[in-house]
Design an enzyme around this catalytic site. Structure first.
Site, short mmCIF file in Angstrom:
data_model
loop_
_atom_site.label_atom_id
_atom_site.label_comp_id
_atom_site.label_asym_id
_atom_site.label_seq_id
_atom_site.Cartn_x
_atom_site.Cartn_y
_atom_site.Cartn_z
N ASP A 56 -54.16 -117.19 -70.69
CA ASP A 56 -53.74 -116.20 -71.68
C ASP A 56 -53.19 -116.85 -72.95
O ASP A 56 -52.39 -117.78 -72.90
CB ASP A 56 -52.66 -115.31 -71.05
CG ASP A 56 -52.42 -114.03 -71.82
OD1 ASP A 56 -51.93 -114.11 -72.95
OD2 ASP A 56 -52.73 -112.95 -71.28
N SER B 30 -54.79 -111.44 -75.68
CA SER B 30 -54.82 -110.74 -74.40
C SER B 30 -55.37 -109.32 -74.61
O SER B 30 -56.48 -109.15 -75.09
CB SER B 30 -53.42 -110.75 -73.78
OG SER B 30 -53.47 -110.48 -72.41
#
Length: 340
Positions: A197, A45
């Site tokens: 993610d 991320s």
């Protein structure tokens, strides 16, 4: 200092939205220390973005250029945020360095994200952050030029499996896949597969740094607090804690396995020449970040990002002062006490 005399380390960078600016500060301080050489980086991320900018900067011009690139990346995010309607109010600024509890547009956005998908709220899939990243990182050079190993991870939406992108297959899409929060962005397509993610499966995964061999020292820059000061009661705090627990779970499982293998090596039950004995180090701001809520992870105002950067610099400085001598010799983090 001569390059051969430097201590080599590997970095594992957690994700956490705007809190990634803390990692910016940590990296800036590490890069300023000529006694260190970064051998590899894995990120998820925001950690993936920091990792890509960092490694491309190192390839382009060494530590000084990597520091400049990180500055440009995060300063650019702060500039983009100036045009956002979601801003902390004066009352927010009085009560917290980063929370936006009293921002009416943050509350509206929070409600909308729970009622409508990003495909409805953002049908064109506009994402200025990807454009910013693509303009700053030369992904062709990043894939082809010699330099530190780089890994970023994403979660396959359909299979639930972790995908680790190595440097030779790195792209803006891979980095954005690693940072694709499903309530905010469309799933990112890479090679015909769709990703969310990477934090759902690894925040960050440690195993790529182990499998590659090389230096035994792994420094984890931790953004998601393991401990929090009180039981959450309101819905936003509950959801934020649920996400934190989920995003920390894979890291804690890997720490358990690392401890298990280390014990077997120390007991002579595994040959150390065939199994990498890892030394684990951590830089975190557990107390400071634990009091920041979910709204702060979307607060990209320059003032807040600079606050987190300064915090990161200070924490990295404290780590180096206390534990530099341990690098290459022993873990400075008690894995059992911290993670297990």
């Amino acid at each position: 200092m001569a390059e051969g005399n430097r201590k080599r380390i590997k970095l594992a960078l957690q994700g956490g939205g705007s809190h990634g600016a803390f990692t910016w500060g940590v990296l800036d301080r590490l890069l300023a220390d000529e006694r260190l050489e970064i051998e590899a980086v894995v990120g998820t991320s925001a950690g993936a973005m920091n990792a890509a900018v960092l490694v491309d900067g190192l390839i382009a011009g060494g530590a000084a250029e990597a520091r400049r690139r990180l500055d440009r990346f995060w300063d650019g995010i702060g500039e983009m945020a100036q045009g956002s309607p979601i801003q902390p109010t004066p009352l927010d600024l009085m009560l917290s360095p980063g929370n936006m509890d009293f921002s009416p547009l943050w509350r509206v956005a929070d409600v909308l994200m729970r009622q409508f998908s990003p495909y409805e709220l953002n049908p064109t899939n506009a994402n200025p952050l990807r454009e910013h990243l693509d303009a700053l990182v030369d992904f062709t050079r990043l894939r082809d030029a010699p330099g530190p190993a780089l890994y970023v991870c994403a979660t396959n939406v359909l299979t639930g499996r972790l995908r680790v992108f190595e440097r030779k297959e790195m792209s803006a899409a891979a980095v954005m896949a690693s940072s694709c929060l499903p309530l905010l962005h469309h799933a990112v397509e890479v090679d015909g597969q769709h990703y969310w993610d990477g934090g759902y499966c690894g925040n960050p995964p440690i195993f790529p740094l182990i499998y590659m061999g090389g230096a035994p020292d792994i420094l984890i820059v931790q953004l998601n607090p393991i401990n929090i000061p009180e039981v959450p009661h309101d819905i936003r705090a509950i959801v934020d804690r649920m996400n934190t627990l989920a995003f920390n779970s894979s890291l804690m499982r890997e720490m358990r396995m690392i401890r298990f293998v280390t014990d077997l090596i120390d007991q002579g039950q595994l040959p150390p020449g065939k199994h990498l004995r890892c030394f684990i180090h951590t830089v975190d701001a557990e107390e400071e970040l634990a009091v920041l809520n979910a709204s702060s992870k979307l607060n990209a105002s320059s003032g807040f990002l600079r606050h987190l950067r300064a915090l990161g610099v200070a924490k990295a400085e404290a780590f180096l002062d206390a534990h530099f001598d341990a690098i290459g010799k022993a873990s400075s983090t008690d894995v059992v006490a911290k993670f297990l």
